[in-house]
Enzyme design. Sequence first.
Site, PDB file in Angstrom:
ATOM      1  N   ARG A   5       0.823  -1.194   0.000  1.00 32.01           N
ATOM      2  CA  ARG A   5       0.000   0.000   0.000  1.00 32.01           C
ATOM      3  C   ARG A   5       0.864   1.254   0.000  1.00 32.01           C
ATOM      4  NH1 ARG A   5      -4.616   1.125   4.533  1.00 32.01           N
ATOM      5  NH2 ARG A   5      -2.797   1.439   5.860  1.00 32.01           N
TER       6      ARG A   5
ATOM      7  N   THR B 124      -0.967   7.681  -0.852  1.00 32.76           N
ATOM      8  CA  THR B 124      -2.296   7.552  -1.473  1.00 32.76           C
ATOM      9  C   THR B 124      -3.123   6.419  -0.873  1.00 32.76           C
ATOM     10  OG1 THR B 124      -1.549   5.998  -3.180  1.00 32.76           O
ATOM     11  CG2 THR B 124      -1.301   8.360  -3.646  1.00 32.76           C
TER      12      THR B 124
ATOM     13  N   ASP C  93      -1.313  -3.578  12.876  1.00 33.60           N
ATOM     14  CA  ASP C  93      -0.895  -4.147  11.594  1.00 33.60           C
ATOM     15  C   ASP C  93      -0.867  -5.664  11.714  1.00 33.60           C
ATOM     16  OD1 ASP C  93       1.059  -5.231   9.581  1.00 33.60           O
ATOM     17  OD2 ASP C  93       1.107  -3.131   8.973  1.00 33.60           O
TER      18      ASP C  93
ATOM     19  N   ASP D 131       2.524  -7.397  10.761  1.00 36.81           N
ATOM     20  CA  ASP D 131       3.555  -7.229  11.772  1.00 36.81           C
ATOM     21  C   ASP D 131       3.314  -8.123  12.983  1.00 36.81           C
ATOM     22  OD1 ASP D 131       5.024  -5.394  10.342  1.00 36.81           O
ATOM     23  OD2 ASP D 131       4.184  -3.636  11.338  1.00 36.81           O
TER      24      ASP D 131
END
Length: 219
Positions: free
Chosen positions: A114, A118, A210, A213
Site C-alpha cells: 500500500r 495515497t 498491523d 507485523d
Amino acid sequence: MITCKRKEKEMENVFYMDHPLIQHKISMLRAVQTGTNEFRKLVEEIAVLMAYEALRDLPTEDVEITTPLETCMTPMLSGKKLAIVPILRAGLGMVNGILTLVPSAKVGHVGLYRDPVTHEPHEYYCKLPEAIGERLILVADPMLATGGSAEAAVDFIKQKGGTNIKFMCIIAAPEGVERLHKKHPDVQIYCGHLDRCLNENAYICPGLGDAGDRIFGTK
C-alpha cells in the site's frame, strides 16, 4: 453451526459472522498484550471457523462406502477444485487454518503493498494455480481496510480467468466492504467483525494494529 448475518445496508453477498467463538477470538486478537505466537494461532483458529461457513455450499455427490456393518451410499465432496489465494503478506496467516478443512486445496499468492501517501495498492507478485477458471477461489486477508488491496487482488484473479471468487477477512471497515462490494458485487464477502471506521492513516478502528507485523513479529 456457525451462522452468518447481513447488516448495515443489507448488501447481497456480504456476510458477518456472529458465532461467540469467533467474536471471542477476535477480541483476543485486538489486545495489545497478545504476543506473536498466540496471535498467529488465533488467526489460524478464526480462519478454520470462518472457512467452515464460507465453504458450506461446496457440492457433494453420493458415493458407495463400505462400513464395518454394510455398504451404503453417502455424500462426499464432488471433486470441486479449490484454490486459496492469500494477499501477501498477512493473508498467509490464514492459509493453514483453511487447509485444515480442505488439505487438498491449491494455494496461490497475490503480493500487494500500500502506497503510504495515497493508500492505493501496487502489485509486486501474482502466482495462481493452474486451471484457475475451473476453481472455487477463496481470497484471504485478515484486514479489509480501504478495500483497495482486496479490489486489486480480485481484479488480478479475474484477469487470469478466475470467476467463482469468495473473499474472507477477520475484521473490516465499512469503507472497505462498500468499495469491494461495489466493484465486485458477484464476490461473496465473509467478515468476522465490522469495525467502526478508518482513521486518517487508513487504519481500521478500533482494529488490531498491523496484522502482518503481529503475525510475523516485525512490529
